[in-house]
Every structure is written in C-alpha cells, then in structure tokens.
Design a protein around this motif. Structure first.
Motif, PDB file in Angstrom:
ATOM      1  N   ILE A   1      -3.680   4.150  -0.732  1.00 47.92           N
ATOM      2  CA  ILE A   1      -3.996   3.389  -1.993  1.00 47.92           C
ATOM      3  C   ILE A   1      -3.617   1.955  -1.780  1.00 47.92           C
ATOM      4  O   ILE A   1      -2.378   1.671  -1.509  1.00 47.92           O
TER       5      ILE A   1
ATOM      6  N   ARG B   1      -4.162   2.292  -8.737  1.00 50.48           N
ATOM      7  CA  ARG B   1      -4.309   1.027  -8.089  1.00 50.48           C
ATOM      8  C   ARG B   1      -4.612  -0.163  -9.133  1.00 50.48           C
ATOM      9  O   ARG B   1      -3.896  -1.258  -9.047  1.00 50.48           O
TER      10      ARG B   1
ATOM     11  N   ALA C   1       3.092   1.818  -8.526  1.00 53.53           N
ATOM     12  CA  ALA C   1       2.161   3.023  -8.005  1.00 53.53           C
ATOM     13  C   ALA C   1       2.914   4.369  -7.747  1.00 53.53           C
ATOM     14  O   ALA C   1       2.797   5.343  -7.934  1.00 53.53           O
TER      15      ALA C   1
ATOM     16  N   GLU D   1       0.875  -1.310  -0.130  1.00 56.11           N
ATOM     17  CA  GLU D   1      -0.089  -0.221   0.052  1.00 56.11           C
ATOM     18  C   GLU D   1       0.863   1.213   0.131  1.00 56.11           C
ATOM     19  O   GLU D   1       2.197   1.051   0.337  1.00 56.11           O
TER      20      GLU D   1
ATOM     21  N   LEU E   1      -2.901  -1.740  -2.644  1.00 50.20           N
ATOM     22  CA  LEU E   1      -2.258  -2.228  -3.968  1.00 50.20           C
ATOM     23  C   LEU E   1      -2.163  -3.738  -4.053  1.00 50.20           C
ATOM     24  O   LEU E   1      -1.891  -4.245  -4.945  1.00 50.20           O
TER      25      LEU E   1
ATOM     26  N   THR F   1      -1.962  -3.438  -9.449  1.00 52.57           N
ATOM     27  CA  THR F   1      -2.153  -4.636  -9.226  1.00 52.57           C
ATOM     28  C   THR F   1      -2.175  -5.665 -10.434  1.00 52.57           C
ATOM     29  O   THR F   1      -1.904  -6.694 -10.064  1.00 52.57           O
TER      30      THR F   1
END
Length: 163
Positions: A61, A115, A79, A51, A63, A119
């Motif tokens: 956010i 995100r 990110a 994150e 992740l 991911t």
C-alpha cells in the motif's frame, strides 16, 4: 573421487560464508544509514516516502511522498494501526487515537480506505512541519536583518563616504 567431493563441499562452504558475509555487510550498512523511523525511506532527491505491505499478501500500500520524515512516519503509523490493530509497533504510539468505535472499523477497512486515511494524516503533519520550518527560518532571517541603532555614530569602515 574423494578430492572432488571435498572441493565441492569446500566451495559450498565458501559460498555459504560469502552469503553470510554479505548479509552482515548489509546489516552494517543499514545501521550506518539508520532510518529515523519504521516504514519509511528517503529518495535520492530528498523526499521521504512511506509504504507498507498488506498482511498475507505480496502487494504494498503506497502511503505517499512527504518533505519530512515525521510526516511519512505518521502516515505509516496510521496505516499499520488500521492493518494490525492496537498491538502494532508504531513510531509514535502516544499519538494514535484509540476509540472503541475504531476497533470495530479496523477489521472492515480496505487497502484504499487505509491509504486515504494514512495520506490525510501524513499530509496534515507535513503541512504543519513545513510551516514550522518556514516560520523558524523567517525568525532566524529577521534576526540577521536587525535594524541599525540610529543613535550610534557610524564606524569609519562601514561608512559610504569612501565612494
């Protein structure tokens, strides 16, 4: 009255010292636990999560959750690159694809799109890492189950005639 003043100063100094000691202990514990990569942590049950905080906001956010620390670190790298640009501190700086078109996109991305990108990268790396790990386990187990040499005579210890 002076004694009261001194004792309150002493207790304040003691309190300050204990806060400093606690900070040192926490820093020492962090060094002992040593996270392998920036922006990730391990859950109690062994999954790795990533994150990141949004710049100038308190929100984070999420992740994702991954089976390998490398996948979580790659998600974090994606990110942080989209949030902070090419000057970001990355876990794997050699693996970030830098293109002039992406530099223009960096400033216009929302938290949801960051995100999504992170991911996707993390899931792809996690699948590759898991496949590589499974392949190496199969290779190691096949070595353990080697076929016997049929040209050799059996050892008396391993024969089935004792039954």
């Amino acid at each position: 009255m002076e004694g009261e003043y001194c004792s309150s100063t002493t207790s304040t100094t003691t309190t300050t010292t204990t806060h400093k000691e606690k900070r040192k202990q926490r820093a020492h514990q962090d060094n002992n636990n040593k996270k392998p990569y920036r922006g990730i942590r391990m859950r109690k049950w062994g999954k790795w999560v990533a994150e990141i905080r949004e710049p100038n906001k308190r929100s984070r956010i999420w992740l994702g959750s991954y089976t390998t620390p490398i996948a979580a670190a790659r998600a974090y790298d994606t990110a942080v690159f989209y949030l902070r640009g090419p000057t970001a501190r990355l876990n794997f700086p050699e693996l970030v694809f830098q293109d002039n078109r992406e530099d223009n996109m960096l400033r216009d991305m929302s938290a949801a799109s960051i995100r999504k990108k992170a991911t996707e990268v993390g899931a792809r790396v996690d699948a590759l890492q898991t496949t590589l790990h499974a392949t190496s386990e199969i290779t190691n187990s096949s070595r353990a189950l080697e076929k016997p040499d049929l040209n050799k005579y059996p050892n008396p210890e391993s024969s089935d005639e004792d039954i």
